[in-house]
Write a protein that holds these residues in place. Structure first.
Motif, PDB file in Angstrom:
ATOM      1  N   ALA A 259       0.829  -1.215   0.000  1.00 25.07           N
ATOM      2  CA  ALA A 259       0.000   0.000   0.000  1.00 25.07           C
ATOM      3  C   ALA A 259       0.859   1.259   0.000  1.00 25.07           C
ATOM      4  O   ALA A 259       0.544   2.238  -0.688  1.00 25.07           O
ATOM      5  N   GLU A 260       1.956   1.252   0.748  1.00 20.36           N
ATOM      6  CA  GLU A 260       2.827   2.429   0.802  1.00 20.36           C
ATOM      7  C   GLU A 260       3.538   2.652  -0.530  1.00 20.36           C
ATOM      8  O   GLU A 260       3.666   3.790  -1.000  1.00 20.36           O
ATOM      9  N   GLU A 262       2.402   1.727  -3.442  1.00 18.06           N
ATOM     10  CA  GLU A 262       1.376   2.200  -4.367  1.00 18.06           C
ATOM     11  C   GLU A 262       1.103   3.687  -4.157  1.00 18.06           C
ATOM     12  O   GLU A 262       0.886   4.433  -5.126  1.00 18.06           O
ATOM     13  N   ARG A 263       1.118   4.117  -2.917  1.00 19.60           N
ATOM     14  CA  ARG A 263       0.908   5.547  -2.651  1.00 19.60           C
ATOM     15  C   ARG A 263       2.049   6.390  -3.212  1.00 19.60           C
ATOM     16  O   ARG A 263       1.827   7.463  -3.782  1.00 19.60           O
ATOM     17  N   THR A 269      -6.270   2.276  -8.900  1.00 17.59           N
ATOM     18  CA  THR A 269      -6.950   0.987  -8.988  1.00 17.59           C
ATOM     19  C   THR A 269      -7.703   0.913 -10.314  1.00 17.59           C
ATOM     20  O   THR A 269      -7.811   1.901 -11.040  1.00 17.59           O
TER      21      THR A 269
END
Length: 745
Positions: A259-260, A262-263, A269
Motif C-alpha cells: 500500500a505504501e 502504491e501511494r 486501482t
C-alpha cells in the motif's frame, strides 16, 4: 515460439531437459540453464543439494512447497512447471512465463566505487519494479508460502514490462510442530520477515548501486538518499521499514508495504484509473494501425479464397460422384491447415500449438505410443485404399503452400505490425511501471482500444486472455466461433489431459516422499505405506479444490495441504463419502471411462477408417481415373457440351451406386470373418468419422452416444434395418443425445 539452442550447447539431458550449463548455487541447491522440448523455450532446472534419503522430513516439506507453487498463477510470479525426484534429489523446473527483456550488461563492479547510480527515471522505474515484486510476495504470503531467497537476480523483467519474481521453492519451509497445541502458522513468521528484509535489500541496491549492510542501522547501512540524492525520503522510509522488525517500527506484513509503495508511485486501482485522453488516443491509433495493416486484408482474402474455393470444389465433386477428387481436395485443405499450424506455431507459438507440443513432447510413453499408433493407422488406411502416393504428393504441395503463405504474407504482416505493437507495448509498460495492476492494464486495452481493439489485444496478451474477456466486450462472430468456441474447447480438452497427467506424476512423487517421511518418524513400514497412499490423493484433492476457486480449509493453500498430511481422511471425506454400492458404481464408471476414453475412440476410429478405405478400394468405390472424363471433355472448349458432361456424370454416379449396392465384404487373410462382418457397408466409414470427431471430447455422454451411434452404423443393416435408416439413426444419436443430456444436466 520455439527458441532452439545451438546443438553445441547441449552437453547432457536430465529430467527430460537439455541442460545447457550451470547457473550457480541457488538456495539450498544448484540451478542450471536448460531447454525444454515440451515448452519450446529456455527454463531453469534447480536440483536440491541434499539427497532425499538424508533428511526425508525436510525433503517432504520441500516437495509439498513445490507442489503448492505449481498450482499458483500470478502475473508477477514465475511458473513452476513441475517437480520430480532426480537421482534421489528433488528437482524443480521453472520458467519466467514470457520472453525476458534484453538488457545491456552492467559494468564490472569496482572494489572502491559503487556501480552507476540511477537517475530520476531509473529511480521511478526501480520503485515500480519493487512494487510488482512486492505484489508477488503478497500473493505468496496470502497462500501461506514464502520465497526465502529473494535477491537482485530473482527479479526478472519481461519484454512486456512485467517484473517476475523467480527462484521459487529453493529454500525448505521451516519445520512444522505437528504435536503442538496450536497448528503451525503459514507462512512462518520468520520466513515472512526474511522476505520483507530481502525485498528492502534489493530495492536499496537497485537505487544506490551498492549492497546494504547486514542491519538497517545507519552505522551499518547508510541511508539511500545519502548515496543517491535522487532517492525520495518516502522511498528511504519504506526501505527502512521493510528491514526493521515490527517491534521496532517495521512492517508487520507485506500488505502495508504494498500500500505504501502504491501511494508513492501514485498507482490507481482499476475502478479509479482515468487515463488521459492523449493516452487513449495514442493506444487507439496503435490498435487501428495494427488491425488495418495492408497485409491483414490480403491474408484474410487468401485464406477465405483458398479454403472456401477448395471446400466448394470438394462438395461439388461429391455431388458429381467424384469421390477420389473430393477426397484429394479435402486432404489438401487439411494438410495445408496442418502445415500452416505447425509452421506458424514453430515461428510464433500459439495457445493450441503450445499445448499440443507440451502434450506430445512432454508426455509419457503411452501418449507417445498413441501418437505413433495414430500415424501408423492413418498411413495403413491410405495404403490399403491405394491413395498413399497421391496423398504424400498432396501433402508436399500443402507444405509448399503453407511455406509460401508464411514467407510472402505472414512475414510481411509481422513487419507491418511490428511498429504499432512495439509502441503499444511500451505504453502498457509505462502503465505497469506506474503501478497499474495487470488486470487493470488488460481492462485499459479492452475498454480504450476502440472498435479495432481485438487484433492488438490478441497480439499483446494471447488467445487465452482474449477468451477471458469475451464476456466483458462483444466479439465478432467469427472470433467467437473460432477462438472462443472451437479453439476454446480444444484448449480446455488439452488442459484437462495435461492436468490429469500432472496430477498422476505429482501423486507418485508425493506418495514416495510421504512414505519415506513416515518411516523416518519410526512409523511401521506397512502403516507408513498405507498412510502415504491416502496422503497423496488427499493432497491432490486439496490442490484441485484450490484450482476450482474453493476456499481452502485452514485459511490458505499451505495450511490446507499441511492439514491434508496430518489428517488425509478429512480431506478425502468429501471426495470419497460413499457407501459400498457407491464405491462399486464409481469403480464401474472409472472402468467405463477407461474403455471409452478419447484415446480408445481415436485409435478405434482410425482403425475403422483404414478398414473402410480398404473395403472401398477393393470394391472400386474410389477409382483413380474419375477426373479424366472431365479433363477430356474440357480439352476442346469450342466443342464443350454441358449436357453431355452432365449425362456422363449421371452415368458415373449411377455406376458407383450400383457398385456400392453390389459391394462385397472386405477380404483379408487376418480375421476374415470379423473383418467381413465389420466392413460390408458404408456404415463403417460413418462410424469411423463419428468416433474420430468424438475423440476431441472427454465427456461421458459424448463417449456413450458416439459408441452407440458407431454400433448402429456398423451393425444396423445386419439386424435388418434399412441402410439409409441406420445411417440417419447413427447421426441422430451422435448429435442429439449429447446436446439433450447437456441441457438436462
Amino acid at each position: 515460439m520455439i527458441r532452439v539452442p545451438r546443438p553445441s550447447q547441449i552437453p547432457a539431458a536430465r529430467a527430460g531437459l537439455a541442460v545447457l550449463g550451470p547457473i550457480g548455487p541457488d538456495g539450498s541447491g544448484v540451478s542450471y540453464r536448460a531447454w525444454s522440448p515440451g515448452e519450446g523455450d529456455a527454463v531453469t532446472l534447480w536440483i536440491d543439494g541434499r539427497r532425499s534419503e538424508e533428511d526425508p522430513i525436510r525433503a517432504e516439506r520441500l516437495a509439498r512447497q513445490a507442489f503448492a507453487l505449481g498450482r499458483v498463477r500470478h502475473p508477477n510470479l514465475a511458473q513452476v512447471l513441475r517437480f520430480e525426484s532426480l537421482g534421489g534429489r528433488l528437482a524443480l523446473v521453472e520458467r519466467p512465463g514470457g520472453p525476458v527483456r534484453a538488457e545491456a550488461p552492467d559494468p564490472p563492479e569496482s572494489n572502491h566505487e559503487p556501480r552507476h547510480r540511477p537517475g530520476p527515471s531509473s529511480v521511478r522505474r526501480a520503485v515500480g519494479e519493487a512494487l510488482q515484486a512486492a505484489r508477488a510476495v503478497q500473493a505468496l504470503h496470502a497462500l501461506g508460502l514464502s520465497h526465502g531467497n529473494i535477491g537482485p537476480e530473482s527479479l526478472v523483467e519481461l519484454a512486456d514490462g512485467r517484473v517476475i519474481l523467480a527462484g521459487l521453492g529453493r529454500i525448505p519451509p521451516p519445520p512444522e510442530d505437528r504435536e503442538g497445541a496450536e497448528p503451525p502458522a503459514f507462512p512462518d513468521p520468520s520466513a515472512e520477515r526474511s522476505d520483507l528484509d530481502a525485498l528492502g535489500r534489493v530495492l536499496y541496491e537497485r537505487l544506490t548501486g551498492t549492497a546494504p549492510g547486514r542491519s538497517p542501522d545507519p552505522a551499518d547501512t547508510p541511508p539511500p538518499e545519502s548515496i543517491n540524492r535522487r532517492v525520495p525520503a518516502s522511498v528511504s522510509a519504506v526501505i527502512r521499514r521493510l528491514r526493521l522488525p515490527a517491534a521496532d517500527g517495521g512492517f508487520g506484513s507485506i500488505a502495508p508495504a504494498v500500500a505504501e509503495l502504491e501511494r508513492i508511485v501514485g498507482a490507481p486501482t482499476a475502478e479509479t484509473f482515468l487515463p488521459r485522453q492523449e493516452l487513449v488516443d495514442a493506444y487507439r491509433s496503435f490498435a487501428l494501425a495494427y488491425a488495418e495493416a495492408p497485409s491483414a486484408r490480403l491474408r484474410k482474402l487468401v485464406t477465405l479464397g483458398f479454403y472456401g474455393g477448395t471446400g466448394a470444389l470438394a462438395l461439388l465433386a461429391l455431388l458429381l460422384a467424384l469421390p477420389s477428387l473430393a477426397l484429394g481436395l479435402i486432404h489438401l485443405m487439411l494438410m495445408t491447415a496442418a502445415f500452416g499450424f505447425i509452421v506458424g506455431g514453430v515461428r510464433r507459438g500459439g495457445p493450441v500449438f503450445d499445448r499440443v507440443r507440451r502434450f506430445v513432447l512432454g508426455g509419457r510413453g503411452r501418449d507417445l505410443a498413441t501418437v505413433a499408433a495414430a500415424v501408423v493407422l492413418g498411413l495403413l488406411g491410405l495404403k490399403a485404399a491405394g491413395l498413399l502416393g497421391i496423398m504424400i504428393a498432396l501433402g508436399i504441395v500443402a507444405a509448399i503452400l503453407a511455406g509460401v503463405r508464411e514467407a510472402l504474407i505472414d512475414d510481411r504482416l509481422a513487419q507491418e505490425r511490428r511498429e504499432p505493437i512495439e509502441r503499444a507495448s511500451a505504453l502498457l509498460r509505462d502503465l505497469r511501471v506506474h503501478g497499474l495492476t495487470e488486470p487493470a492494464v488488460r481492462s485499459f486495452a479492452v475498454d480504450h482500444g476502440g472498435e479495432h481493439w481485438g487484433p492488438l489485444f490478441l497480439g499483446l496478451f494471447g488467445d487465452d486472455a482474449y477468451r477471458a474477456v469475451a464476456q466483458r466486450r462483444a466479439l465478432p462472430w467469427p472470433d467467437r466461433l473460432l477462438r472462443v468456441e472451437l479453439l476454446g474447447r480444444v484448449a480446455r480438452f488439452l488442459d484437462t489431459r495435461l492436468s490429469l497427467r500432472r496430477d498422476e506424476r505429482d501423486r507418485t512423487v508425493l506418495t514416495a516422499l510421504e512414505e519415506a517421511r513416515l518411516q523416518a518418524a519410526e512409523v511401521p513400514e506397512l502403516t507408513a505405506r498405507r498412510r502415504s497412499w491416502r496422503i497423496g490423493p488427499a493432497l491432490i484433492a486439496r490442490a484441485r479444490a484450490f484450482e476450482r476457486g474453493e476456499g481452502p480449509p485452514g485459511g490458505n493453500l499451505a495450511a490446507s495441504l499441511a492439514e491434508a498430511v496430518r489428517d488425509p481422511e478429512s480431506a478425502l471425506v468429501a471426495v470419497e463419502a460413499e457407501t459400498s454400492l457407491d464405491r462399486l458404481r464409481r469403480r464401474a464408471i472409472t472402468l467405463l471411462d477407461t474403455l471409452t476414453g478419447p484415446r480408445v475412440r481415436l485409435l478405434v476410429g482410425l482403425a475403422l477408417l483404414a478398414g473402410f478405405l480398404a473395403w472401398a478400394h477393393q470394391n472400386r468405390l474410389i477409382p483413380r481415373e474419375t477426373p479424366s472424363e472431365l479433363v477430356e471433355a474440357a480439352r476442346s472448349p469450342e466443342e464443350l457440351d454441358l449436357a453431355e458432361i452432365g449425362r456422363s456424370l449421371d452415368a458415373r454416379r449411377q455406376s458407383l451406386q450400383a457398385e456400392a449396392s453390389r459391394a462385397q465384404p472386405l477380404r483379408a487373410e487376418v480375421a476374415p470373418r470379423l473383418l467381413a462382418l465389420l466392413f460390408r457397408y458404408v456404415g463403417a466409414g460413418l462410424a469411423a468419422l463419428i468416433l474420430l470427431a468424438s475423440s476431441l471430447s472427454a465427456g461421458r455422454s459424448v463417449a456413450l452416444a458416439s459408441l452407440g451411434a458407431a454400433l448402429v452404423a456398423l451393425f444396423g443393416p445386419n439386424l435388418g434395418l434399412p441402410l439409409g435408416f441406420s445411417l440417419g439413426l447413427a447421426l441422430a444419436l451422435a448429435l442429439v443425445v449429447p446436446a439433450v443430456v447437456r441441457r438436462l444436466v
